[in-house]
Structures are given as C-alpha cells and as structure tokens.
Design a protein around this motif. Structure first.
Motif, PDB file in Angstrom:
ATOM      1  N   PRO A 171      86.675  45.306  73.918  1.00 11.09           N
ATOM      2  CA  PRO A 171      85.434  44.592  74.249  1.00 11.09           C
ATOM      3  C   PRO A 171      85.587  43.116  73.918  1.00 11.09           C
ATOM      4  CG  PRO A 171      84.946  46.627  73.085  1.00 11.09           C
ATOM      5  CD  PRO A 171      86.434  46.469  73.062  1.00 11.09           C
ATOM      6  N   ALA A 172      84.983  42.273  74.733  1.00 15.08           N
ATOM      7  CA  ALA A 172      85.175  40.832  74.628  1.00 15.08           C
ATOM      8  C   ALA A 172      84.896  40.299  73.221  1.00 15.08           C
ATOM      9  CB  ALA A 172      84.297  40.112  75.647  1.00 15.08           C
ATOM     10  N   GLU A 173      83.857  40.856  72.603  1.00 13.65           N
ATOM     11  CA  GLU A 173      83.471  40.344  71.279  1.00 13.65           C
ATOM     12  C   GLU A 173      84.465  40.728  70.185  1.00 13.65           C
ATOM     13  OE1 GLU A 173      81.852  42.538  73.051  1.00 13.65           O
ATOM     14  OE2 GLU A 173      81.339  44.302  71.838  1.00 13.65           O
ATOM     15  N   GLN A 174      85.383  41.628  70.494  1.00 14.57           N
ATOM     16  CA  GLN A 174      86.366  42.059  69.493  1.00 14.57           C
ATOM     17  C   GLN A 174      87.732  41.389  69.699  1.00 14.57           C
ATOM     18  OE1 GLN A 174      86.737  46.341  69.337  1.00 14.57           O
ATOM     19  NE2 GLN A 174      84.522  46.673  69.362  1.00 14.57           N
ATOM     20  N   GLN A 175      87.878  40.716  70.836  1.00 11.58           N
ATOM     21  CA  GLN A 175      89.229  40.254  71.180  1.00 11.58           C
ATOM     22  C   GLN A 175      89.739  39.141  70.269  1.00 11.58           C
ATOM     23  OE1 GLN A 175      89.777  39.445  75.366  1.00 11.58           O
ATOM     24  NE2 GLN A 175      88.917  41.428  75.977  1.00 11.58           N
ATOM     25  N   PHE A 176      88.870  38.176  69.929  1.00 10.95           N
ATOM     26  CA  PHE A 176      89.354  37.076  69.094  1.00 10.95           C
ATOM     27  C   PHE A 176      89.796  37.590  67.726  1.00 10.95           C
ATOM     28  CE2 PHE A 176      90.198  32.989  67.547  1.00 10.95           C
ATOM     29  CZ  PHE A 176      89.748  32.948  66.238  1.00 10.95           C
ATOM     30  N   ALA A 177      88.992  38.448  67.129  1.00  9.09           N
ATOM     31  CA  ALA A 177      89.331  38.984  65.802  1.00  9.09           C
ATOM     32  C   ALA A 177      90.645  39.756  65.853  1.00  9.09           C
ATOM     33  CB  ALA A 177      88.210  39.886  65.290  1.00  9.09           C
ATOM     34  N   ALA A 178      90.832  40.529  66.922  1.00  4.41           N
ATOM     35  CA  ALA A 178      92.074  41.302  67.064  1.00  4.41           C
ATOM     36  C   ALA A 178      93.262  40.353  67.212  1.00  4.41           C
ATOM     37  CB  ALA A 178      91.973  42.225  68.265  1.00  4.41           C
ATOM     38  N   LYS A 179      93.059  39.278  67.995  1.00  5.95           N
ATOM     39  CA  LYS A 179      94.142  38.313  68.210  1.00  5.95           C
ATOM     40  C   LYS A 179      94.479  37.609  66.893  1.00  5.95           C
ATOM     41  CE  LYS A 179      95.353  34.743  71.587  1.00  5.95           C
ATOM     42  NZ  LYS A 179      94.842  33.874  72.667  1.00  5.95           N
ATOM     43  N   ALA A 180      93.451  37.237  66.128  1.00  8.15           N
ATOM     44  CA  ALA A 180      93.673  36.543  64.858  1.00  8.15           C
ATOM     45  C   ALA A 180      94.432  37.442  63.894  1.00  8.15           C
ATOM     46  CB  ALA A 180      92.330  36.120  64.257  1.00  8.15           C
ATOM     47  N   ARG A 181      94.039  38.706  63.849  1.00  8.12           N
ATOM     48  CA  ARG A 181      94.718  39.638  62.922  1.00  8.12           C
ATOM     49  C   ARG A 181      96.146  39.913  63.380  1.00  8.12           C
ATOM     50  NH1 ARG A 181      89.795  42.512  62.676  1.00  8.12           N
ATOM     51  NH2 ARG A 181      90.598  44.096  64.086  1.00  8.12           N
ATOM     52  N   ALA A 182      96.371  39.886  64.693  1.00  7.84           N
ATOM     53  CA  ALA A 182      97.718  40.172  65.207  1.00  7.84           C
ATOM     54  C   ALA A 182      98.652  38.981  65.010  1.00  7.84           C
ATOM     55  CB  ALA A 182      97.649  40.543  66.686  1.00  7.84           C
ATOM     56  N   ILE A 183      98.132  37.760  65.168  1.00  3.57           N
ATOM     57  CA  ILE A 183      98.984  36.573  65.054  1.00  3.57           C
ATOM     58  C   ILE A 183      99.257  36.249  63.588  1.00  3.57           C
ATOM     59  CG2 ILE A 183      99.059  34.070  65.413  1.00  3.57           C
ATOM     60  CD1 ILE A 183      97.614  34.499  68.036  1.00  3.57           C
ATOM     61  N   ARG A 184      98.239  36.381  62.755  1.00  6.97           N
ATOM     62  CA  ARG A 184      98.392  36.029  61.332  1.00  6.97           C
ATOM     63  C   ARG A 184      97.967  37.200  60.451  1.00  6.97           C
ATOM     64  NH1 ARG A 184     101.139  32.596  62.882  1.00  6.97           N
ATOM     65  NH2 ARG A 184     100.873  30.341  62.827  1.00  6.97           N
ATOM     66  N   PRO A 185      98.669  38.306  60.533  1.00  8.35           N
ATOM     67  CA  PRO A 185      98.275  39.430  59.674  1.00  8.35           C
ATOM     68  C   PRO A 185      98.718  39.203  58.231  1.00  8.35           C
ATOM     69  CG  PRO A 185     100.205  40.031  60.935  1.00  8.35           C
ATOM     70  CD  PRO A 185      99.833  38.637  61.361  1.00  8.35           C
ATOM     71  N   SER A 186      97.883  39.554  57.283  1.00  5.08           N
ATOM     72  CA  SER A 186      98.293  39.481  55.882  1.00  5.08           C
ATOM     73  C   SER A 186      98.925  40.809  55.487  1.00  5.08           C
ATOM     74  CB  SER A 186      97.090  39.170  54.993  1.00  5.08           C
ATOM     75  OG  SER A 186      96.049  40.092  55.253  1.00  5.08           O
ATOM     76  N   THR A 187      98.273  41.866  55.842  1.00  8.79           N
ATOM     77  CA  THR A 187      98.785  43.202  55.565  1.00  8.79           C
ATOM     78  C   THR A 187      98.527  44.058  56.787  1.00  8.79           C
ATOM     79  OG1 THR A 187      98.237  42.982  53.222  1.00  8.79           O
ATOM     80  CG2 THR A 187      98.641  45.194  54.027  1.00  8.79           C
ATOM     81  N   ILE A 188      99.498  44.841  57.157  1.00 13.46           N
ATOM     82  CA  ILE A 188      99.328  45.747  58.291  1.00 13.46           C
ATOM     83  C   ILE A 188      99.117  47.149  57.733  1.00 13.46           C
ATOM     84  CG2 ILE A 188     100.441  46.783  60.306  1.00 13.46           C
ATOM     85  CD1 ILE A 188     101.495  43.379  59.055  1.00 13.46           C
ATOM     86  N   LEU A 189      97.951  47.715  58.000  1.00 14.55           N
ATOM     87  CA  LEU A 189      97.616  49.036  57.493  1.00 14.55           C
ATOM     88  C   LEU A 189      97.980  50.107  58.511  1.00 14.55           C
ATOM     89  CD1 LEU A 189      94.084  48.275  55.995  1.00 14.55           C
ATOM     90  CD2 LEU A 189      96.287  48.303  54.816  1.00 14.55           C
TER      91      LEU A 189
END
Lengths: 167, 133
Positions: B85-103
């Motif tokens: 969903p459009a409202e989730q895409q930026f957050a997903a992109k931010a977590r994918a580009i700069r992840p601190s921890t991958i669960l």
C-alpha cells in the motif's frame, strides 16, 4: 637388612610418642576412611535415542551433580540439549556440530548453571561459544534418574555424558 | 530407529530401550515447534551479515550487493515494495536501504523470501549461518 631407628619422645601429657625411621607410626584402625568428594555415577553413550536416561540412582548423600558433556551431537540442526527438561545449550548450527561443556546442578533445589559450547565440524574453523544457561529442574536428592533430551524431534548421534555426584 | 528412550542403569550398567508413546511423540513434536517459533522470534542479522549472506548464497549478485551498500536496492526488492500500500512504501524503502537490524520475522523479510521462492527452513538456515559471520 633394614635398620629401624627408634626414638622415644615424651609429649606434654607424659605419654610416649615413638617414631620408626623418623616417622610416627599410625595404627591401621586410626587411618581415616577415604572420602571421595566426587563420584562418577554413570556414563551415557549418546549415540542414539531421543532421550538418554541414567536410572537406578541414589542421590541422598550428594549435594550436587557435576555433568560433563563430551562431543554430543544430534541428527537435526537447531536442536538444543536439555537436562531434566531445562535447556542447557544453544542450538546446533549444523548436524555435524558437537557439544562440549559442563553442568553444575544443585540437588537442594534442582537449580544450576550450564556452560556448553558447540564446535563446528569444519577443521580449523573457529569454535562458537554457546554461552551460559541458568537451569531450573526438579532434580533433587530424591530423584532416582536423570534424563537428557533434545528440545524437539530428533536423535542423539554422537558423544557421551558423564554424571558425577558431588558431596 | 524411531523415537526411543535409552535407559542406562547406574548400578548395573544394563541398557534398555523404551519406545516413546504416541502422546510423548506428539508432545515432543509440539515442543519442537514451540522451540522453532521462539528461535525465529529471536533471529536477527546486521545489515552487513545480510548482504554477505545474500551475495554468498547467490540470492543477489555481487553487483546488486555493492549497489545496495551505497543505497540502491536490488530490482526485486524495489518491485516488492511497489506492491505494498502506498502509505507503507516509504517506510519499507527506508528500512530496506538503511536497516539497523534485520529480524527473521519482519514482514518484509517474509515477503521477500516468499517472492524469491525460499522456504521458511531455508530462511532459518540463512539466519543461523550468517549470524556467525
């Protein structure tokens, strides 16, 4: 021919304390009985089975159990060793890994600590520390058996576990 | 050999073998499932471990890994994010580009794994293996 040199020494109470060859003789009946602080209760050969149990135990004269895990492994990855139902090791990263370490279990409350690490099977690879685990079991001086299991389906396929009673 | 208990008598050294009951086997399998769920909930990787593993396993190319290091996501990750969903895409992109921890149980990890045809067991082994690098 040996020559015995006998000296006569009078102690403060006026008794004689005789020595032979410079050493104080002790009557056989005065020699204290050997006290074994740690007794090997049994050895489990952990090369098969889902559960390994040492039975026929009498633990009333012991304060703790000292358990040595040597080269124990399972036929399933990720499985952890359990003693008395309490997890005491990290999970194997591969079925070829082996567990080594120690467990101290107090028989007054069944609590204890384990430090068991697993060694990767690849020659020359760095061993992986498994860390320490606090244990809570129902094993006490009244227990007559102690069981080792995996934390899920799978079988033991290598190594041994020695269980010592500590007085 | 099936599910058996090996019993060694400390006094006599005699060894007996007892087959587990059906109830014991069911309990054992349930215990295993619970242990696996607990393990998955605790699994995590650093960004470096993730990229090392993805390139080592061939799940992304070395070039894609290099690009990801400097902020360019692999095509398959971008495509997947585009399906959110459009409202989730930026957050997903931010977590994918700069992840601190991958669960292990992160929804994006689960979705990417499924999209790439990886089984849960393959993901489990990936996290177990590359947590140690």
């Amino acid at each position: 021919m040996s020559i015995a040199r006998v000296n006569s020494i009078v102690d403060s109470a006026g008794g004689n304390t005789a020595t032979i060859n410079g050493k104080l003789p002790i009557a056989a009946g005065d020699v204290p009985a050997l006290v074994e602080a740690m007794v090997l209760l049994g050895t489990l050969t952990t090369t098969s089975g889902t559960t390994q149990t040492l039975s026929g135990l009498t633990l009333t004269s012991y304060k703790a159990l000292y358990i040595v895990v040597e080269g124990v492994s399972f036929d399933t990855t990720a499985r952890k060793l359990q003693v008395g139902g309490a997890t005491c090791s990290a999970g194997l990263s591969a079925a070829s890994d082996t567990l080594y370490g120690l467990i101290h279990l107090s028989l007054s409350g069944g609590t204890g600590v384990s430090y068991i690490t697993f060694v990767n099977a690849t020659p020359g690879s760095q061993s992986t520390a498994g860390g320490g685990f606090a244990l809570c079991t129902s094993i006490t001086t009244a227990s007559t058996s102690i069981s080792f299991t995996l934390d899920g389906a799978g079988n033991f396929d290598a190594g041994s576990i020695k269980i010592y009673g500590v007085k | 050999m099936g599910f058996v208990e090996i019993i060694t008598d400390a006094a006599t050294g005699e060894v007996t073998v007892r087959e587990l009951t059906a109830e014991e086997i069911t309990a054992l399998e349930q215990k295993g499932l619970e242990a696996l769920e607990a393990e998955r909930a605790a699994m995590s990787l650093t960004f470096a471990q993730l990229l090392i593993g993805l390139v080592a396993e061939g799940w992304v190319t070395a070039a894609e890994g290099e690009a990801w290091l400097v902020g360019t996501l692999p095509a398959q990750v971008t495509v997947l994010i585009g399906t959110l969903p459009a409202e989730q895409q930026f957050a997903a992109k931010a977590r994918a580009i700069r992840p601190s921890t991958i669960l292990r149980l992160d929804p994006l990890v689960l979705a990417l794994g499924a999209a790439q045809g990886k089984t849960p067991e393959e993901l489990d082994q990936f996290f177990r293996t590359y947590a140690g690098v």
